[in-house]
Motif scaffolding. Structure first.
Motif, mmCIF file in Angstrom:
data_model
loop_
_atom_site.group_PDB
_atom_site.id
_atom_site.type_symbol
_atom_site.label_atom_id
_atom_site.label_comp_id
_atom_site.label_asym_id
_atom_site.label_seq_id
_atom_site.Cartn_x
_atom_site.Cartn_y
_atom_site.Cartn_z
ATOM 1 N N ALA A 13 0.845 -1.201 0.000
ATOM 2 C CA ALA A 13 0.000 0.000 0.000
ATOM 3 C C ALA A 13 0.879 1.249 0.000
ATOM 4 O O ALA A 13 0.611 2.214 -0.733
ATOM 5 C CB ALA A 13 -0.923 -0.008 1.216
ATOM 6 N N SER A 14 1.946 1.233 0.780
ATOM 7 C CA SER A 14 2.810 2.411 0.915
ATOM 8 C C SER A 14 3.499 2.748 -0.398
ATOM 9 O O SER A 14 3.781 3.919 -0.669
ATOM 10 C CB SER A 14 3.863 2.174 1.995
ATOM 11 O OG SER A 14 3.231 1.953 3.233
ATOM 12 N N ASN A 15 3.777 1.731 -1.223
ATOM 13 C CA ASN A 15 4.423 1.971 -2.516
ATOM 14 C C ASN A 15 3.567 2.830 -3.442
ATOM 15 O O ASN A 15 4.075 3.367 -4.422
ATOM 16 C CB ASN A 15 4.718 0.642 -3.214
ATOM 17 C CG ASN A 15 5.957 -0.017 -2.646
ATOM 18 O OD1 ASN A 15 6.799 0.662 -2.058
ATOM 19 N ND2 ASN A 15 6.060 -1.327 -2.806
ATOM 20 N N LEU A 16 2.278 2.930 -3.130
ATOM 21 C CA LEU A 16 1.371 3.700 -3.985
ATOM 22 C C LEU A 16 1.228 5.143 -3.512
ATOM 23 O O LEU A 16 0.546 5.944 -4.141
ATOM 24 C CB LEU A 16 -0.009 3.027 -4.001
ATOM 25 C CG LEU A 16 0.003 1.563 -4.451
ATOM 26 C CD1 LEU A 16 -1.332 0.897 -4.149
ATOM 27 C CD2 LEU A 16 0.333 1.467 -5.937
ATOM 28 N N ILE A 17 1.878 5.462 -2.392
ATOM 29 C CA ILE A 17 1.739 6.791 -1.785
ATOM 30 C C ILE A 17 3.035 7.575 -1.998
ATOM 31 O O ILE A 17 4.133 7.057 -1.769
ATOM 32 C CB ILE A 17 1.480 6.654 -0.263
ATOM 33 C CG1 ILE A 17 0.284 5.736 0.017
ATOM 34 C CG2 ILE A 17 1.302 8.027 0.380
ATOM 35 C CD1 ILE A 17 -1.056 6.281 -0.341
ATOM 36 N N SER A 18 2.901 8.828 -2.412
ATOM 37 C CA SER A 18 4.060 9.697 -2.577
ATOM 38 C C SER A 18 4.620 10.091 -1.212
ATOM 39 O O SER A 18 3.864 10.250 -0.242
ATOM 40 C CB SER A 18 3.649 10.952 -3.349
ATOM 41 O OG SER A 18 4.593 11.967 -3.169
ATOM 42 N N THR A 19 5.938 10.245 -1.155
ATOM 43 C CA THR A 19 6.557 10.685 0.106
ATOM 44 C C THR A 19 6.076 12.089 0.476
ATOM 45 O O THR A 19 6.164 12.492 1.628
ATOM 46 C CB THR A 19 8.099 10.707 -0.021
ATOM 47 O OG1 THR A 19 8.442 11.483 -1.175
ATOM 48 C CG2 THR A 19 8.658 9.304 -0.164
ATOM 49 N N GLU A 20 5.561 12.816 -0.544
ATOM 50 C CA GLU A 20 5.113 14.199 -0.315
ATOM 51 C C GLU A 20 3.619 14.270 -0.002
ATOM 52 O O GLU A 20 3.063 15.370 0.088
ATOM 53 C CB GLU A 20 5.368 15.052 -1.574
ATOM 54 C CG GLU A 20 6.785 14.980 -2.110
ATOM 55 C CD GLU A 20 7.776 15.587 -1.122
ATOM 56 O OE1 GLU A 20 7.494 16.700 -0.642
ATOM 57 O OE2 GLU A 20 8.793 14.934 -0.820
ATOM 58 N N CYS A 21 2.980 13.123 0.125
ATOM 59 C CA CYS A 21 1.514 13.116 0.288
ATOM 60 C C CYS A 21 1.099 13.888 1.541
ATOM 61 O O CYS A 21 1.819 13.870 2.555
ATOM 62 C CB CYS A 21 1.015 11.667 0.371
ATOM 63 S SG CYS A 21 -0.772 11.515 0.294
ATOM 64 N N ASN A 22 -0.054 14.538 1.455
ATOM 65 C CA ASN A 22 -0.570 15.243 2.637
ATOM 66 C C ASN A 22 -0.868 14.223 3.739
ATOM 67 O O ASN A 22 -0.856 13.021 3.495
ATOM 68 C CB ASN A 22 -1.840 16.044 2.274
ATOM 69 C CG ASN A 22 -3.012 15.137 1.957
ATOM 70 O OD1 ASN A 22 -2.851 14.138 1.269
ATOM 71 N ND2 ASN A 22 -4.169 15.480 2.448
ATOM 72 N N GLY A 23 -1.137 14.723 4.930
ATOM 73 C CA GLY A 23 -1.421 13.812 6.045
ATOM 74 C C GLY A 23 -0.145 13.176 6.589
ATOM 75 O O GLY A 23 -0.163 12.027 7.041
ATOM 76 N N GLY A 24 0.979 13.882 6.486
ATOM 77 C CA GLY A 24 2.209 13.380 7.103
ATOM 78 C C GLY A 24 3.073 12.537 6.194
ATOM 79 O O GLY A 24 3.907 11.763 6.672
#
Lengths: 140, 138
Positions: B29-40
């Motif tokens: 799941a984390s691989n689909l999230i940008s390191t810059e994503c909102n919410g921390g």
């Protein structure tokens, strides 16, 4: 109907909300919500009449309701939106006397359109988050 | 220019996200999230998902609806799970709950750069047998 048409109807819905907050006349929604529309939103009855009957309590509680952010996008016969609104708690809400607190609430909706009106509404908002801003907490 | 293929790809990313939740695969799941994503950023996402899966280890999300335009995807899910771990300070009750959530995701280069999820924790609290009381000093 095109997505752009449906977005325009959603804009009319937003304007109807503004009018309702000014006048208290919930019949303004009849032009944008179909009579047999199905409403899915926590804390609200599942139909247009119920929606219209539930709203005045919020108008009383939050008379200075103001939209901070709104953005919508769509596909086929649906439009999704995200709204952030703020208001001051000036009237009783669900048994909580007015606190004078300013709250900020986020909601996301998906709405389906037919015949120039909203025919189904799926809304989510965190009622607990709202209540916590008014100073209540969950307890057993 | 948005292409149909791009919209379909963005939808697939969201489908993969919920599939990874269902499998309890936090790394996937984390691989689909940008390191810059909102919410921390990534850490914020991981923390939230870990806390949720700790509270509901058998959590299963059913994707009820998915739509996309431009770089945005909206989803509507129904989540079902058993309350087996502490949640917002509430100890495990063993109760089965059903939660509905709407999400709006913004994507960039196949990753989620903004996530805006809403669910009603009040209905969840009621399913766990909680009620609301004034938060007054004792």
């Amino acid at each position: 109907m095109s997505v752009e048409t449906n977005k325009a109807i959603l804009e009319q819905f937003s304007q109807a909300m503004g009018q309702f907050w000014q006048t208290g006349d919930a019949n303004v929604f009849d032009a944008v919500i179909a009579e047999d529309a199905v409403i899915h939103q926590p804390g609200f009855p599942p139909n247009r009449e119920g929606f219209k009957q539930a709203l005045p309590a919020f108008r009383t509680a939050f008379p200075d309701f103001q939209v901070l952010e709104f953005a919508a996008f769509g596909e086929d016969d649906q439009v999704a939106d995200r709204i952030v609104w703020t208001a001051t708690h000036k009237g009783e809400l669900m048994g909580i006397p007015p606190t004078g607190k300013t709250i900020t609430v986020r909601e996301t909706h998906i709405r389906r359109f037919a015949g120039g009106k909203i025919v189904e509404h799926w809304g989510q908002w965190d009622q607990l988050g709202l209540m916590q801003q008014l100073g209540v907490i969950p307890s057993q | 220019m948005e292409s149909t293929a791009q919209l379909e790809h963005n939808k697939q990313v969201v489908q993969q996200l919920f599939a990874a939740w269902n499998a309890g695969e936090i790394d996937t799941a984390s691989n689909l999230i940008s390191t810059e994503c909102n919410g921390g950023g990534l850490e914020g996402f991981r923390r939230e998902l870990e806390a949720f899966l700790q509270a509901f280890p058998d959590l299963q999300s059913t994707l009820e609806d998915l739509l996309a335009e431009g770089d945005k995807v909206a989803s509507r899910v129904t989540m079902r799970g058993t309350h087996r771990g502490s949640l917002f300070g509430i100890p495990a009750t063993g109760k089965s709950v059903t939660m509905k959530a709407n999400h709006i995701f913004w994507l960039e280069h196949g990753r989620i750069v903004q996530r805006h999820g809403q669910m009603d924790r009040l209905e969840l609290m009621q399913q766990l047998g909680m009620k609301l009381v004034p938060n007054e000093p004792q």
